[in-house]
Scaffold this active site. Structure first.
Site, PDB file in Angstrom:
ATOM      1  N   ARG A  10       0.855  -1.181   0.000  1.00 55.94           N
ATOM      2  CA  ARG A  10       0.000   0.000   0.000  1.00 55.94           C
ATOM      3  C   ARG A  10       0.892   1.232   0.000  1.00 55.94           C
ATOM      4  O   ARG A  10       2.074   1.155   0.349  1.00 55.94           O
ATOM      5  CB  ARG A  10      -0.895  -0.007   1.240  1.00 55.94           C
ATOM      6  CG  ARG A  10      -1.947  -1.103   1.236  1.00 55.94           C
ATOM      7  CD  ARG A  10      -2.543  -1.288   2.630  1.00 55.94           C
ATOM      8  NE  ARG A  10      -3.037  -0.031   3.161  1.00 55.94           N
ATOM      9  CZ  ARG A  10      -3.129   0.252   4.460  1.00 55.94           C
ATOM     10  NH1 ARG A  10      -2.748  -0.628   5.363  1.00 55.94           N
ATOM     11  NH2 ARG A  10      -3.615   1.412   4.856  1.00 55.94           N
ATOM     12  N   SER A  12       0.476   4.053   1.798  1.00 51.67           N
ATOM     13  CA  SER A  12       0.476   4.893   2.996  1.00 51.67           C
ATOM     14  C   SER A  12       1.886   4.947   3.580  1.00 51.67           C
ATOM     15  O   SER A  12       2.737   4.096   3.280  1.00 51.67           O
ATOM     16  CB  SER A  12      -0.495   4.335   4.042  1.00 51.67           C
ATOM     17  OG  SER A  12       0.000   3.131   4.602  1.00 51.67           O
ATOM     18  N   LYS A  80      -2.046  -8.266  11.047  1.00 51.01           N
ATOM     19  CA  LYS A  80      -3.365  -8.173  11.674  1.00 51.01           C
ATOM     20  C   LYS A  80      -4.463  -7.834  10.658  1.00 51.01           C
ATOM     21  O   LYS A  80      -5.636  -8.074  10.911  1.00 51.01           O
ATOM     22  CB  LYS A  80      -3.362  -7.146  12.808  1.00 51.01           C
ATOM     23  CG  LYS A  80      -3.302  -5.697  12.390  1.00 51.01           C
ATOM     24  CD  LYS A  80      -3.328  -4.779  13.599  1.00 51.01           C
ATOM     25  CE  LYS A  80      -3.262  -3.313  13.193  1.00 51.01           C
ATOM     26  NZ  LYS A  80      -4.456  -2.853  12.489  1.00 51.01           N
ATOM     27  N   ASP A  81      -4.081  -7.282   9.481  1.00 49.77           N
ATOM     28  CA  ASP A  81      -5.066  -6.916   8.462  1.00 49.77           C
ATOM     29  C   ASP A  81      -5.356  -8.055   7.486  1.00 49.77           C
ATOM     30  O   ASP A  81      -6.245  -7.937   6.635  1.00 49.77           O
ATOM     31  CB  ASP A  81      -4.569  -5.710   7.651  1.00 49.77           C
ATOM     32  CG  ASP A  81      -4.464  -4.452   8.497  1.00 49.77           C
ATOM     33  OD1 ASP A  81      -5.222  -4.347   9.478  1.00 49.77           O
ATOM     34  OD2 ASP A  81      -3.627  -3.592   8.170  1.00 49.77           O
ATOM     35  N   THR A 123     -11.746   5.807  17.691  1.00 49.78           N
ATOM     36  CA  THR A 123     -11.131   4.618  17.111  1.00 49.78           C
ATOM     37  C   THR A 123     -12.038   4.062  16.026  1.00 49.78           C
ATOM     38  O   THR A 123     -13.257   4.159  16.122  1.00 49.78           O
ATOM     39  CB  THR A 123     -10.873   3.523  18.169  1.00 49.78           C
ATOM     40  OG1 THR A 123     -10.351   2.355  17.511  1.00 49.78           O
ATOM     41  CG2 THR A 123     -12.159   3.124  18.890  1.00 49.78           C
ATOM     42  N   SER A 125     -11.697   0.854  15.219  1.00 56.44           N
ATOM     43  CA  SER A 125     -11.636  -0.587  15.492  1.00 56.44           C
ATOM     44  C   SER A 125     -12.778  -1.016  16.396  1.00 56.44           C
ATOM     45  O   SER A 125     -12.960  -0.475  17.488  1.00 56.44           O
ATOM     46  CB  SER A 125     -10.298  -0.937  16.159  1.00 56.44           C
ATOM     47  OG  SER A 125     -10.367  -2.181  16.821  1.00 56.44           O
ATOM     48  N   ARG A 127     -12.908  -3.850  17.917  1.00 60.32           N
ATOM     49  CA  ARG A 127     -12.288  -4.518  19.074  1.00 60.32           C
ATOM     50  C   ARG A 127     -11.890  -3.493  20.146  1.00 60.32           C
ATOM     51  O   ARG A 127     -12.177  -3.679  21.341  1.00 60.32           O
ATOM     52  CB  ARG A 127     -11.049  -5.300  18.613  1.00 60.32           C
ATOM     53  CG  ARG A 127     -10.205  -5.882  19.751  1.00 60.32           C
ATOM     54  CD  ARG A 127      -8.889  -6.421  19.212  1.00 60.32           C
ATOM     55  NE  ARG A 127      -8.118  -5.405  18.520  1.00 60.32           N
ATOM     56  CZ  ARG A 127      -7.325  -4.528  19.130  1.00 60.32           C
ATOM     57  NH1 ARG A 127      -7.203  -4.536  20.453  1.00 60.32           N
ATOM     58  NH2 ARG A 127      -6.658  -3.633  18.437  1.00 60.32           N
ATOM     59  N   ARG A 128     -11.232  -2.416  19.725  1.00 57.36           N
ATOM     60  CA  ARG A 128     -10.837  -1.383  20.686  1.00 57.36           C
ATOM     61  C   ARG A 128     -12.068  -0.710  21.292  1.00 57.36           C
ATOM     62  O   ARG A 128     -12.106  -0.441  22.495  1.00 57.36           O
ATOM     63  CB  ARG A 128      -9.952  -0.335  19.988  1.00 57.36           C
ATOM     64  CG  ARG A 128      -8.577  -0.858  19.588  1.00 57.36           C
ATOM     65  CD  ARG A 128      -7.856   0.109  18.669  1.00 57.36           C
ATOM     66  NE  ARG A 128      -6.551  -0.406  18.259  1.00 57.36           N
ATOM     67  CZ  ARG A 128      -5.917  -0.051  17.157  1.00 57.36           C
ATOM     68  NH1 ARG A 128      -6.476   0.839  16.336  1.00 57.36           N
ATOM     69  NH2 ARG A 128      -4.748  -0.568  16.847  1.00 57.36           N
ATOM     70  N   ARG A 145     -10.999   7.130  11.046  1.00 56.62           N
ATOM     71  CA  ARG A 145     -10.423   6.390   9.925  1.00 56.62           C
ATOM     72  C   ARG A 145      -9.354   7.220   9.245  1.00 56.62           C
ATOM     73  O   ARG A 145      -9.235   8.404   9.457  1.00 56.62           O
ATOM     74  CB  ARG A 145     -11.521   6.037   8.914  1.00 56.62           C
ATOM     75  CG  ARG A 145     -12.455   4.929   9.334  1.00 56.62           C
ATOM     76  CD  ARG A 145     -11.803   3.565   9.340  1.00 56.62           C
ATOM     77  NE  ARG A 145     -10.977   3.360   8.159  1.00 56.62           N
ATOM     78  CZ  ARG A 145     -11.447   3.067   6.949  1.00 56.62           C
ATOM     79  NH1 ARG A 145     -12.736   2.960   6.760  1.00 56.62           N
ATOM     80  NH2 ARG A 145     -10.623   2.894   5.944  1.00 56.62           N
ATOM     81  N   GLY A 146      -8.595   6.533   8.378  1.00 55.53           N
ATOM     82  CA  GLY A 146      -7.543   7.203   7.636  1.00 55.53           C
ATOM     83  C   GLY A 146      -6.182   6.659   8.023  1.00 55.53           C
ATOM     84  O   GLY A 146      -6.067   5.754   8.869  1.00 55.53           O
ATOM     85  N   ASN A 147      -5.108   7.181   7.402  1.00 52.58           N
ATOM     86  CA  ASN A 147      -3.773   6.746   7.783  1.00 52.58           C
ATOM     87  C   ASN A 147      -3.376   7.400   9.106  1.00 52.58           C
ATOM     88  O   ASN A 147      -4.120   8.225   9.655  1.00 52.58           O
ATOM     89  CB  ASN A 147      -2.758   7.050   6.669  1.00 52.58           C
ATOM     90  CG  ASN A 147      -2.714   8.534   6.328  1.00 52.58           C
ATOM     91  OD1 ASN A 147      -2.782   9.390   7.204  1.00 52.58           O
ATOM     92  ND2 ASN A 147      -2.616   8.838   5.020  1.00 52.58           N
ATOM     93  N   VAL A 148      -2.231   7.020   9.627  1.00 48.62           N
ATOM     94  CA  VAL A 148      -1.820   7.504  10.946  1.00 48.62           C
ATOM     95  C   VAL A 148      -1.762   9.026  10.983  1.00 48.62           C
ATOM     96  O   VAL A 148      -2.248   9.659  11.930  1.00 48.62           O
ATOM     97  CB  VAL A 148      -0.447   6.908  11.341  1.00 48.62           C
ATOM     98  CG1 VAL A 148       0.040   7.527  12.651  1.00 48.62           C
ATOM     99  CG2 VAL A 148      -0.540   5.392  11.475  1.00 48.62           C
ATOM    100  N   ARG A 151      -5.254  10.582  10.977  1.00 42.84           N
ATOM    101  CA  ARG A 151      -5.950  10.336  12.239  1.00 42.84           C
ATOM    102  C   ARG A 151      -5.417  11.240  13.352  1.00 42.84           C
ATOM    103  O   ARG A 151      -6.174  11.755  14.172  1.00 42.84           O
ATOM    104  CB  ARG A 151      -5.818   8.864  12.639  1.00 42.84           C
ATOM    105  CG  ARG A 151      -6.771   7.952  11.879  1.00 42.84           C
ATOM    106  CD  ARG A 151      -6.664   6.520  12.344  1.00 42.84           C
ATOM    107  NE  ARG A 151      -5.490   5.864  11.808  1.00 42.84           N
ATOM    108  CZ  ARG A 151      -4.928   4.777  12.326  1.00 42.84           C
ATOM    109  NH1 ARG A 151      -5.405   4.251  13.436  1.00 42.84           N
ATOM    110  NH2 ARG A 151      -3.881   4.221  11.754  1.00 42.84           N
ATOM    111  N   CYS A 236     -12.000  -8.728  10.707  1.00 42.28           N
ATOM    112  CA  CYS A 236     -11.876  -7.369  11.238  1.00 42.28           C
ATOM    113  C   CYS A 236     -13.240  -6.813  11.636  1.00 42.28           C
ATOM    114  O   CYS A 236     -13.341  -5.721  12.148  1.00 42.28           O
ATOM    115  CB  CYS A 236     -11.206  -6.452  10.225  1.00 42.28           C
ATOM    116  SG  CYS A 236     -12.197  -6.177   8.745  1.00 42.28           S
TER     117      CYS A 236
END
Length: 524
Positions: A10, A12, A80-81, A123, A125, A127-128, A145-148, A151, A236
């Site tokens: 990717r 990013s 994890k993805d 978040t 996620s 899960r979080r 959402r979005g890249n680091v 965010r 996910c």
């Protein structure tokens, strides 16, 4: 290997960082490489949480297609993805040594909100979100959402208290603030912090090279975590956490499954010697499933589906487990019961013949009087569970039937005497009193409880309604039109339903479980 190894990634910042790590390690081994950045659907769709997009592998699909088309030789992913089942023809070629496994909380200002009932945390996620609400149920979670980088900017621009990131991600690109804290109480996503390389199964040369980059301990731990995830049939879109680690030649595993709102939580922990750890994922998944995990997963899977069947009585957790997976259902009480005070004059002498057609009447009697005060010579009742409650709380039942109508005919034929006392509701819709009176049997009706209609308006997409008494049918009709299938607990309820519904089905025995079986038969 003389050819250039094309590394798909990717585009990013984090994904490129991970790909460059792989590139560096391969070139150290003497191989020529080329980075091939590709945009994924996960990067392009930024206005919805991942779990609302409805697909797993959202960050891997584009790279999978590029590999199968031979546009790239290997792909680099955050493990994890990656879905637990890879596309046919693609295999895991290597897992690099794992980074920080934890989730990290980044503050907007400070951490004082953690001790407050009010707090807003961001978040994307599930899960979080679930674990945070399990620990801080009064806080508010907003989607992020979005890249680091984007965010972090959103955290800066919005009036939130904090946002949750993967520690490995923000650490790798050097954006972790000094005051950020690792959430060690939060069970991370399976394989969080690990970088995975995939290759084509039939590309043996490339797989052989990638194997030199593989970190065995990380491979063992992430394999356990992903097997646990796979056994629970999660992706996910499910709030599942899993973490395995090796210490002193022992493998320790921690797993968790939560409801999406965090109100329900099932934890499991297991320790096995290294080498004897191969069943650990299966054991832990079965442990979770047996303790309500299957029901939780079914609810999560169906959360975005339209309800097809509605129960006019709130169902217990054990009853919910009986539905076939194809059935999407919901339930609430369409009638509310209020117990009446029963005047002592009704019980001043021993009553020869008593009729009880519901558990509500039993509850009213035992709420007003002790078993010793309830001197009944003959007790006649309707329903197996009503009978069980009568014999547990009051005394022996002389005779019971599955419906009020059948009981009425039995009394006409076999009852001693010509008078009965009938403990009933203010809304009795059965035929019992009419049949008895037509046969010269006096019926003394005692209003033991009141029934209040409390239906809700249901969407027209509902295909079937589960009814348990004539009153539930009437309550339903207060707010809804008669359409679809009426699944009824007995003949008396079915008689009322037939006045309004074209398709009426009656359970074999008058129990909630039998009505559920009726529903399953229709959908299987």
């Amino acid at each position: 290997m003389s050819k250039i190894i094309r590394i798909g990634t990717r585009d990013s910042e984090l994904a490129l960082w991970q790909a460059k790590i792989v590139q560096s390690q391969l070139e150290t081994l003497g191989h020529k490489t080329q980075l091939v950045p590709v945009k994924s659907t996960g990067d392009l769709v930024l206005d919805k949480p991942l779990y609302e997009l409805g697909i797993t592998g959202i960050f891997t699909r584009t790279l999978d297609i590029a590999m199968l088309n031979h546009d790239i030789d290997i792909a680099v992913h955050s493990l994890k993805d990656v879905p637990t089942v890879l596309p046919q023809g693609i295999v895991q070629a290597a897992v690099l040594k794992r980074g920080n496994v934890h989730d990290t909380l980044i503050f907007k200002d400070n951490e004082e909100f953690l001790s407050s009932k009010k707090g807003v945390v961001a978040t994307g996620s599930l899960r979080r979100r679930a674990q945070w609400l399990n620990r801080f149920p009064t806080h508010t979670i907003v989607d992020l959402r979005g890249n680091v980088n984007s965010r972090l900017q959103k955290l800066e621009d919005n009036d939130w208290n904090g946002a949750i990131f993967a520690a490995a991600g923000i650490g790798r690109i050097g954006l972790r603030p000094e005051d950020a804290i690792n959430l060690e109480w939060m069970v991370p996503a399976p394989a969080q912090g690990a970088i995975m390389i995939t290759a084509l199964q039939d590309d043996e040369d490339t797989r052989t090279i990638c194997k030199e980059l593989n970190h065995e301990e990380t491979e063992i731990c992430t394999t356990i975590e992903r097997e646990f995830l796979n056994k629970l049939e999660g992706g996910c879109t499910a709030p599942i956490g899993a973490l395995a680690y090796i210490k002193n030649e022992e493998v320790t595993f921690k797993g968790v499954l939560l409801s999406t709102d965090g109100s329900k939580r099932i934890d499991v922990t297991r320790v096995k010697k290294l080498g004897e750890h191969h069943d650990i994922a299966n054991f832990c998944a079965e442990f979770v499933i047996e303790r309500g995990g299957k029901r939780l997963m079914d609810v999560i899977k169906n959360s975005n589906k339209k309800t097809t069947v509605y129960s006019t009585k709130t169902l217990t957790e054990s009853q919910k487990l009986l539905f076939h997976e194809k059935v999407v259902f919901d339930s609430t009480d369409f009638i509310k019961i209020s117990l009446n005070r029963i005047h002592p004059r009704f019980l001043k002498n021993e009553i020869k013949n008593v009729v009880i057609t519901s558990k509500n009447a039993v509850e009213s009697l035992i709420t007003n009087y002790s078993a010793i005060e309830l001197q009944f010579k003959n007790i006649y009742c309707v329903g197996r569970r009503t009978k069980q409650l009568v014999e547990k709380k009051i005394g022996k039942v002389t005779h019971s039937e599955n419906s009020a109508k059948k009981l009425a005919h039995y009394l006409v034929e076999y009852m001693e005497g010509n008078e009965v006392t009938y403990f009933c509701s203010d809304l009795r819709l059965d035929d019992l009193p009419t049949i008895l009176e037509e046969n010269n049997i006096k019926v003394n009706e005692v209003e033991a409880y009141q029934t209040k209609f409390d239906a809700i308006k249901l969407p027209e997409s509902i295909e079937g309604i589960m009814f348990y008494s004539p009153s539930t049918v009437q309550s339903y009709l207060e707010k809804n039109k008669a359409h679809g299938i009426a699944f009824c607990i007995g003949d008396t309820t079915a008689t009322e339903a037939k006045k309004h519904f074209k398709d009426v089905r009656v359970s074999k025995v008058p129990t909630v479980e039998s009505v559920i079986e009726l529903v399953n038969e229709h959908y299987i």
